[in-house]
Write a protein that holds these residues in place. Structure first.
Motif, short mmCIF file in Angstrom:
data_model
loop_
_atom_site.label_atom_id
_atom_site.label_comp_id
_atom_site.label_asym_id
_atom_site.label_seq_id
_atom_site.Cartn_x
_atom_site.Cartn_y
_atom_site.Cartn_z
N ALA A 174 12.74 56.01 -46.66
CA ALA A 174 13.82 55.23 -47.26
C ALA A 174 14.82 56.17 -47.95
N LEU A 175 14.30 57.13 -48.71
CA LEU A 175 15.18 58.08 -49.41
C LEU A 175 15.96 58.93 -48.42
N GLN A 176 15.28 59.43 -47.40
CA GLN A 176 15.96 60.28 -46.40
C GLN A 176 17.08 59.50 -45.70
N LEU A 177 16.77 58.29 -45.24
CA LEU A 177 17.77 57.50 -44.53
C LEU A 177 18.93 57.10 -45.45
N ALA A 178 18.62 56.79 -46.70
CA ALA A 178 19.68 56.43 -47.65
C ALA A 178 20.62 57.61 -47.85
N SER A 221 19.28 51.94 -53.97
CA SER A 221 17.96 52.10 -54.58
C SER A 221 16.91 52.09 -53.49
N CYS A 222 15.93 53.00 -53.63
CA CYS A 222 14.87 53.11 -52.63
C CYS A 222 13.52 52.86 -53.29
N PHE A 223 12.72 52.01 -52.65
CA PHE A 223 11.41 51.64 -53.18
C PHE A 223 10.32 52.09 -52.21
N SER A 224 9.12 52.25 -52.75
CA SER A 224 7.95 52.58 -51.93
C SER A 224 6.93 51.45 -52.04
N PHE A 225 6.31 51.15 -50.91
CA PHE A 225 5.21 50.17 -50.91
C PHE A 225 3.92 50.86 -50.47
N ASP A 226 3.75 52.12 -50.85
CA ASP A 226 2.50 52.79 -50.47
C ASP A 226 1.34 52.14 -51.22
N GLY A 227 0.13 52.53 -50.86
CA GLY A 227 -1.06 51.80 -51.29
C GLY A 227 -1.21 51.56 -52.78
N ILE A 228 -0.63 52.43 -53.62
CA ILE A 228 -0.87 52.30 -55.07
C ILE A 228 0.37 51.89 -55.85
N LYS A 229 1.45 51.58 -55.17
CA LYS A 229 2.68 51.23 -55.90
C LYS A 229 2.59 49.78 -56.43
#
Ligand SMILES: *Cc1c(COP(=O)(O)O)cnc(C)c1O
Length: 368
Positions: free
Chosen positions: A56-60, A171-179
Motif C-alpha cells: 500500500a505504501l509503495q503504490l501510494a 493514508s495507508c493501513f495494514s491488515f497483517d495478522g496482528i494489526k
C-alpha cells in the motif's frame, strides 16, 4: 506464555473463509469489492485494497510520482516496512530524528534534511496516535511535499475528532495478522485523489488498465493496455472475507484495546521506573502499548526477567539508520538513539484479559 500480540479469530472468520473456498474463486473478486465498499463507508472516502501494508505504501508513493531520484522524509524509529516501501520505488528514504515525548517525526530535524530532491514526507502514527498531524501538513504545504501517512498502527484512531484516513492526503493501513483488524495479510490506500486511486488500482494488477471492474465480476480483461510498471499486489477474496468479519468486530476490538491501555496507565502509576507513552484513548485505538524504562533499570535484562515469568515483550523498533542498507551518519540521531535503548512494548491484543494486565503490572512492581 502471555503473547505480545496475536490474531484474534472467531467462528465468523472461519465460516467466511469456508464460504469463499466453496465458491472456488479465490482471486480478487466480489469479496474484495464488498470489503472495499465497507471500508469506504467506514472512512467516508474511496479505498483500494492490496496484499499488504508495505505494498500500500509503495503504490501510494508511486501514485504521487515518487520514484528514482526522489527523497522521502521518514522517522528512523519505525518498522522496516516504511523504509523498504520507499526504496522499492527507487526513491531514497531520508531518516529523521523524533520528538522524545511522542516518538513521532521531529520536523525541525526533518527541515535540516530537506534537499531539492525531497518530494514527500511519511509520518508514522506510532502506536496508533496521529500526534501532531496538523504540523506535518503545515510543513508539507510550506515545502510543497506530498504526505503519505504510514497509518499501519492507526486503524480506527481519530485526530481532532476525525478518523485517520478520512482526512489528509494519502493514508495507508495494514491488515497483517496482528494489526487492529486483520485480513490475514492485507492493506489499503485511502485518499480523495481520484488520479492516484486510478493509478493504484491498475498498478496492483500488473498495470493492466481498468481491470478492477471485470475482476469484481469474476472475469478479467483479455484485450488490454499497460502504460506503466505494475505488480501482483492485489488482495484475494479469502483475505477480504476475513477482513469483512474483522471490520464487524472492530467496535469490540477497539473498546478492548482502549480499556486495557487505560488499565496499564493506571496500574503503572505505581511502577516508578516505567513511563508509559501517553495517548488520549478517547481518540487513539492503541496498536501497541509502549513504556520507557528508567535509568535505574537495564531494558534488556528486564525483558529476560519478564520472559522468565512467561511475559513476552517487544522493542518497537530498531532504528533504520543503524541498518547496513540504510546507514546514514551524515547528521546524527541523538533522540532516536537514546530513546531506542529505553523502549519496551508490553502485551496488548483483544484476547488479553484485565487479569492478565494486573498480573503483568504486579510482576513489574516486584522488579522495581
Ligand atoms: C505493519 C506495518 C507496516 C506494513 O504492513 P504489512 O501489512 O506488514 O506489510 C508498515 N509500517 C508499520 C509502522 C507497520 O507496523
Amino acid at each position: 506464555m502471555l503473547r505480545l500480540s496475536k490474531s484474534c479469530i472467531g467462528a465468523n472468520e472461519k465460516q467466511a473463509v469456508l464460504r469463499v473456498l466453496n465458491n472456488e474463486y479465490l482471486g480478487m473478486g466480489a469479496e474484495v469489492e464488498r470489503f472495499e465498499q465497507a471500508l469506504a463507508d467506514f472512512f467516508g472516502r474511496e479505498v483500494v485494497c492490496v496484499c499488504n501494508g508495505t505494498a500500500a505504501l509503495q503504490l501510494a508513493l508511486q501514485g504521487v510520482n515518487v520514484g528514482a531520484g526522489a527523497e522521502v522524509l521518514v522517522q528512523s524509529l519505525t518498522y522496516l516496512a516504511s523504509f523498504q516501501s520507499i526504496s522499492a520505488t527507487g526513491a531514497k528514504p531520508v531518516a529523521c530524528d523524533i520528538n522524545p515525548e511522542t516518538l513521532t517525526i521531529n520536523l525541525d530535524d526533518a527541515e535540516r534534511r530537506l534537499t531539492e530532491k525531497t518530494k514527500a514526507i511519511m509520518p508514522v502514527h506510532y502506536a496508533g496516535g496521529a500526534v501532531g498531524l496538523d504540523s506535518v501538513y503545515d510543513f508539507a504545504e510550506r515545502h510543497r511535499l506530498r504526505v503519505v501517512e504510514d497509518a499501519a498502527h492507526a486503524f480506527g484512531s481519530a485526530y481532532c475528532g476525525k478518523k485517520v484516513g478520512a482526512i489528509g492526503d494519502v493514508s495507508c493501513f495494514s491488515f497483517d495478522g496482528i494489526k487492529n483488524i486483520t485480513s490475514g495479510e492485507g492493506g489499503c490506500i485511502v485518499s480523495d485523489d481520484a488520479e492516484l486511486l486510478a493509478k493504484v488500482r491498475d498498478a496492483r494488477l500488473l498495470g493492466v488498465k481498468n481491470d478492477t471492474i471485470s475482476r469484481f465480476q469474476g472475469r478479467r480483461s483479455w484485450d488490454f493496455d499497460v502504460d506503466g510498471q505494475g505488480w501482483r499486489y492485489h488482495m484475494s477474496d479469502v483475505m477480504a472475507a476475513i477482513g469483512l468479519e474483522q471490520l464487524n468486530r472492530f467496535p469490540e476490538f477497539s473498546e478492548k484495546r482502549r480499556g486495557l491501555a487505560r488499565l496499564y496507565d493506571k496500574l503503572l502509576e505505581d511502577v516508578h521506573f516505567l513511563t508509559p507513552l501517553k495517548h488520549d484513548y478517547s481518540e487513539v485505538v492503541p496498536h501497541i502499548y509502549v513504556v520507557k524504562v528508567g535509568a535505574s533499570h537495564d531494558r534488556d535484562k528486564l525483558r529476560s526477567q519478564l520472559e522468565n515469568q512467561n511475559i513476552q515483550t517487544g522493542i518497537h523498533y530498531k532504528p533504520n539508520h543503524q541498518l547496513s542498507y540504510y546507514r546514514d551518519m551524515t547528521i546524527d540521531f541523538p533522540v532516536t538513539e537514546r530513546e531506542y535503548l529505553r523502549l519496551l512494548t508490553l502485551p496488548l491484543h483483544p484476547d488479553l484479559s484485565e487479569d492478565d494486565v494486573h498480573m503483568i503490572c504486579s510482576v513489574l512492581k516486584l522488579l522495581e
